[in-house]
Design a protein around this motif. Structure first.
Motif, short mmCIF file in Angstrom:
data_model
loop_
_atom_site.label_atom_id
_atom_site.label_comp_id
_atom_site.label_asym_id
_atom_site.label_seq_id
_atom_site.Cartn_x
_atom_site.Cartn_y
_atom_site.Cartn_z
N HIS A 64 -51.23 -8.26 -97.47
CA HIS A 64 -50.80 -8.41 -98.98
C HIS A 64 -49.53 -7.36 -99.27
O HIS A 64 -49.47 -7.20 -100.23
CB HIS A 64 -52.09 -8.23 -99.81
CG HIS A 64 -52.93 -9.51 -99.71
ND1 HIS A 64 -52.73 -10.59 -100.49
CD2 HIS A 64 -54.13 -9.38 -99.05
CE1 HIS A 64 -53.74 -11.36 -99.99
NE2 HIS A 64 -54.46 -10.77 -99.43
N LEU A 65 -49.02 -6.64 -98.28
CA LEU A 65 -47.97 -5.82 -98.53
C LEU A 65 -46.85 -6.45 -98.85
O LEU A 65 -46.74 -7.60 -98.30
CB LEU A 65 -47.59 -4.91 -97.35
CG LEU A 65 -48.91 -3.70 -96.99
CD1 LEU A 65 -48.44 -2.91 -96.02
CD2 LEU A 65 -49.15 -2.71 -98.18
N GLU A 66 -45.90 -5.97 -99.71
CA GLU A 66 -44.56 -6.77 -100.06
C GLU A 66 -43.28 -6.29 -99.17
O GLU A 66 -42.64 -7.20 -98.71
CB GLU A 66 -44.52 -6.36 -101.72
CG GLU A 66 -45.41 -7.06 -102.59
CD GLU A 66 -44.97 -6.70 -103.98
OE1 GLU A 66 -45.60 -7.27 -105.00
OE2 GLU A 66 -44.35 -5.69 -104.27
N HIS A 67 -43.01 -5.02 -99.27
CA HIS A 67 -41.78 -4.77 -98.55
C HIS A 67 -42.19 -3.56 -97.53
O HIS A 67 -41.29 -3.71 -96.43
CB HIS A 67 -40.95 -3.94 -99.58
CG HIS A 67 -40.62 -4.69 -100.80
ND1 HIS A 67 -39.99 -6.37 -100.74
CD2 HIS A 67 -40.78 -4.71 -102.26
CE1 HIS A 67 -39.79 -6.78 -101.72
NE2 HIS A 67 -40.28 -5.87 -102.71
N ALA A 68 -43.22 -2.94 -97.29
CA ALA A 68 -43.39 -1.98 -96.44
C ALA A 68 -43.71 -2.46 -95.05
O ALA A 68 -44.50 -3.66 -95.04
CB ALA A 68 -44.67 -1.10 -96.85
N ARG A 69 -43.13 -2.20 -94.04
CA ARG A 69 -43.19 -2.72 -92.84
C ARG A 69 -43.33 -1.45 -91.74
O ARG A 69 -42.84 -0.42 -91.79
CB ARG A 69 -42.03 -3.65 -92.28
CG ARG A 69 -41.89 -4.73 -93.19
CD ARG A 69 -43.11 -5.87 -92.97
NE ARG A 69 -42.86 -6.93 -93.58
CZ ARG A 69 -43.35 -7.04 -95.03
NH1 ARG A 69 -44.16 -6.33 -95.35
NH2 ARG A 69 -43.19 -8.36 -95.58
N SER A 70 -44.03 -1.84 -90.54
CA SER A 70 -44.10 -1.17 -89.53
C SER A 70 -44.37 0.35 -89.58
O SER A 70 -45.21 0.64 -89.99
CB SER A 70 -42.48 -1.22 -88.44
OG SER A 70 -42.76 -0.80 -87.28
N PHE A 71 -43.44 1.31 -89.20
CA PHE A 71 -43.49 2.80 -89.29
C PHE A 71 -43.78 3.12 -90.73
O PHE A 71 -44.48 4.05 -91.03
CB PHE A 71 -42.54 3.27 -88.55
CG PHE A 71 -42.60 3.11 -87.14
CD1 PHE A 71 -43.35 3.86 -86.32
CD2 PHE A 71 -41.41 2.71 -86.52
CE1 PHE A 71 -43.44 3.69 -84.95
CE2 PHE A 71 -41.35 2.12 -85.23
CZ PHE A 71 -42.46 2.97 -84.21
N GLU A 72 -43.04 2.41 -91.57
CA GLU A 72 -43.39 2.97 -93.03
C GLU A 72 -44.74 2.54 -93.38
O GLU A 72 -45.43 3.35 -94.22
CB GLU A 72 -42.31 2.06 -94.05
CG GLU A 72 -42.83 2.52 -95.32
CD GLU A 72 -41.45 1.86 -96.44
OE1 GLU A 72 -41.76 2.40 -97.52
OE2 GLU A 72 -40.99 1.28 -96.06
N VAL A 73 -45.25 1.74 -93.06
CA VAL A 73 -46.76 1.24 -93.29
C VAL A 73 -47.77 2.46 -92.85
O VAL A 73 -48.51 3.07 -93.43
CB VAL A 73 -47.30 -0.13 -92.72
CG1 VAL A 73 -48.75 -0.09 -92.75
CG2 VAL A 73 -46.72 -1.21 -93.29
N THR A 74 -47.45 3.01 -91.57
CA THR A 74 -48.00 4.01 -90.81
C THR A 74 -47.95 5.28 -91.59
O THR A 74 -48.66 6.47 -91.77
CB THR A 74 -47.71 4.09 -89.31
OG1 THR A 74 -47.60 2.87 -88.70
CG2 THR A 74 -48.50 5.12 -88.78
N PHE A 75 -46.58 5.54 -92.03
CA PHE A 75 -46.46 7.02 -92.79
C PHE A 75 -47.11 7.12 -94.14
O PHE A 75 -47.68 7.86 -94.35
CB PHE A 75 -44.82 6.89 -93.07
CG PHE A 75 -44.65 8.00 -94.12
CD1 PHE A 75 -44.58 9.11 -93.75
CD2 PHE A 75 -44.31 7.70 -95.43
CE1 PHE A 75 -44.44 10.39 -94.72
CE2 PHE A 75 -43.98 8.51 -96.37
CZ PHE A 75 -43.98 9.88 -96.01
#
Length: 294
Positions: free
Chosen positions: A28-39
């Motif tokens: 359900h995330l809108e814009h965060a992807r990959s490493f940003e999600v982890t950060f």
């Protein structure tokens, strides 16, 4: 915290329910992807654990444990950071079911690590479980390779491998008389994960909606259940914890199915059944053998 065995079991079930929310929330995330999600998840986990551990143990005790933990604590923290990073990146690359079933290999990889690095002998039942679970994962991997979607599953494989390394570090330190407190090690892992993924995540694109969901993951999906699982482990035996932890696979796939319409592929259900079945039978037979010796 004093717990009865029954309450520890139910607390561990609650822990797996919290762990299992990662997949459906990520969808359900809108814009965060990959490493940003982890950060963001690692950052909020670190902040949450700093608060929890300060209230739980006191600032002075926490500082002393971090200072006196030595190399083993930081090696364990490094393993946790790999687990945090690989898990969230894998969720952005493949299905929740693929990630959770692959993660379930942790106990078997740990058994192999104990055999080759510590010298623990493995019973025939464990070798059989490793063979059956390996066949299940091979079936899942073969299908993904045909579809050109194997990257996410390979990234997810880093989680049980890092978990096995973590266990080996903890056991080796314990054999030398240095007991590692796992919750501060989780804090170290979250800090390393957040620091190492920030350059890869820049520029940050997460919306306020995304940050709210990732804050939920940091606090409710990771920091709180990790702290509670340590309490449960003081009452429950290792096989009980391993078996109850498998509920995360079932709950996680169910949540993603119901909450994000992520229907698991037939080959994932088949391979997953082999993996989970092998783990359950192995732990059950081990539990019976220990009862007979008691």
């Amino acid at each position: 915290m004093a717990l009865s065995h029954g309450r520890a079991v139910w607390m561990m079930v609650a822990v797996t329910l919290m762990w299992a929310t990662a997949g459906v929330v990520t969808r359900h995330l809108e814009h965060a992807r990959s490493f940003e999600v982890t950060f963001w998840r690692s950052l909020f986990t670190a902040i949450s654990l700093l608060v929890i551990l300060t209230l739980w143990q006191g600032r002075a005790v926490l500082a002393r444990k971090l200072r006196e933990g030595g190399r083993a604590l930081w090696l364990s923290g490094l393993c946790w950071s790999v687990m945090f990073t690989a898990f969230m990146v894998a969720l952005t690359l493949t299905s929740t079911a693929n990630v959770l079933v692959t993660m379930a290999l942790g106990p078997l990889f740990t058994a192999l690590a104990s055999r080759f690095f510590i010298g623990h002998r493995l019973p025939a039942r464990t070798w059989g479980a490793i063979f059956v679970a390996g066949a299940g994962i091979a079936w899942m991997y073969a299908t993904k390779l045909e579809q050109g979607q194997a990257l996410g599953t390979f990234v997810a494989l880093c989680v049980p491998l890092a978990a096995a390394c973590n266990w080996t570090v903890v056991q080796h330190a314990g054999a030398q008389g240095h007991k590692i407190d796992l919750v501060p090690a989780v804090l170290v892992g979250a800090l390393i994960s957040a620091a190492s993924t920030l350059p890869l995540a820049w520029p940050l694109r997460a919306s306020a909606h995304d940050i709210g969901l990732l804050a939920f993951l940091g606090l409710v999906q990771l920091a709180i259940p990790c702290s509670l699982s340590v309490i449960c482990a003081r009452v429950l035996k290792a096989p009980e914890v391993s078996l109850l932890a498998l509920l995360e696979v079932i709950f996680g796939i169910g949540f993603a199915w119901i909450g994000a319409n992520e229907v698991p592929a037939p080959q994932v259900l088949t391979g997953g059944a082999l993996v989970i079945g092998a783990l359950v039978i192995n732990e059950f037979l081990g539990w019976r053998a220990r009862l007979q010796l008691a």
